[in-house]
Design a protein around this motif. Sequence first.
Motif, PDB file in Angstrom:
ATOM      1  N   GLY A  82      18.034   6.707   1.610  1.00  0.00           N
ATOM      2  CA  GLY A  82      16.664   6.783   1.136  1.00  0.00           C
ATOM      3  C   GLY A  82      16.394   5.835  -0.007  1.00  0.00           C
ATOM      4  N   ILE A  83      15.214   5.256   0.004  1.00  0.00           N
ATOM      5  CA  ILE A  83      14.803   4.359  -1.068  1.00  0.00           C
ATOM      6  C   ILE A  83      13.325   4.592  -1.362  1.00  0.00           C
ATOM      7  N   ARG A  84      12.958   4.546  -2.653  1.00  0.00           N
ATOM      8  CA  ARG A  84      11.566   4.710  -3.053  1.00  0.00           C
ATOM      9  C   ARG A  84      10.958   3.318  -3.192  1.00  0.00           C
ATOM     10  N   GLY A  86       0.773  -1.237   0.000  1.00  0.00           N
ATOM     11  CA  GLY A  86       0.000   0.000   0.000  1.00  0.00           C
ATOM     12  C   GLY A  86       0.802   1.283   0.000  1.00  0.00           C
ATOM     13  N   ASN A  87       2.118   1.208  -0.124  1.00  0.00           N
ATOM     14  CA  ASN A  87       2.947   2.411  -0.068  1.00  0.00           C
ATOM     15  C   ASN A  87       3.804   2.612  -1.308  1.00  0.00           C
ATOM     16  N   ASP A  88       3.398   2.073  -2.436  1.00  0.00           N
ATOM     17  CA  ASP A  88       4.168   2.183  -3.666  1.00  0.00           C
ATOM     18  C   ASP A  88       4.469   3.644  -3.981  1.00  0.00           C
ATOM     19  N   ALA A 120      13.291   6.477   4.624  1.00  0.00           N
ATOM     20  CA  ALA A 120      14.601   6.956   5.063  1.00  0.00           C
ATOM     21  C   ALA A 120      15.050   6.016   6.181  1.00  0.00           C
ATOM     22  N   ILE A 121      16.213   5.375   5.993  1.00  0.00           N
ATOM     23  CA  ILE A 121      16.716   4.365   6.923  1.00  0.00           C
ATOM     24  C   ILE A 121      18.015   4.856   7.539  1.00  0.00           C
ATOM     25  N   ASP A 128       7.519   8.420   4.259  1.00  0.00           N
ATOM     26  CA  ASP A 128       6.780   9.637   3.920  1.00  0.00           C
ATOM     27  C   ASP A 128       6.715   9.788   2.413  1.00  0.00           C
ATOM     28  N   GLU A 129       6.040  10.837   1.965  1.00  0.00           N
ATOM     29  CA  GLU A 129       5.877  11.106   0.539  1.00  0.00           C
ATOM     30  C   GLU A 129       7.148  11.642  -0.107  1.00  0.00           C
TER      31      GLU A 129
END
Length: 91
Positions: free
Chosen positions: A71-73, A32-34, A39-40, A50-51
């Motif tokens: 960060g990873i999308r 649900g967050n595609d 941020a790790i 977050d967006e």
Amino acid sequence: MATRQRRYSKEELARRGQALYESGIRQQVEAGNDGKIVAIDIETGDFELDETVVAATNRLFERNPNAQPFGIRIGRRAVYHFGSRSLKKSS
């Protein structure tokens, strides 16, 4: 405001961040967050979702001012892309 210092090379940051994402964070955030950003902190494994990169990273820094963020999308190979990409196959 104090300047944050990177303590790892870009390669080490990416290696650690990707390993943390694959080893457990992905299963927690993917559904649900595609397209959202994770941020790790590569030192603690803490993460924020977050967006945008800025919003996720800022929340991570609020929790830990000394975080080393990666960060990873979700669902993408890169956080950012440049230019356009045609989905049509050329003949």
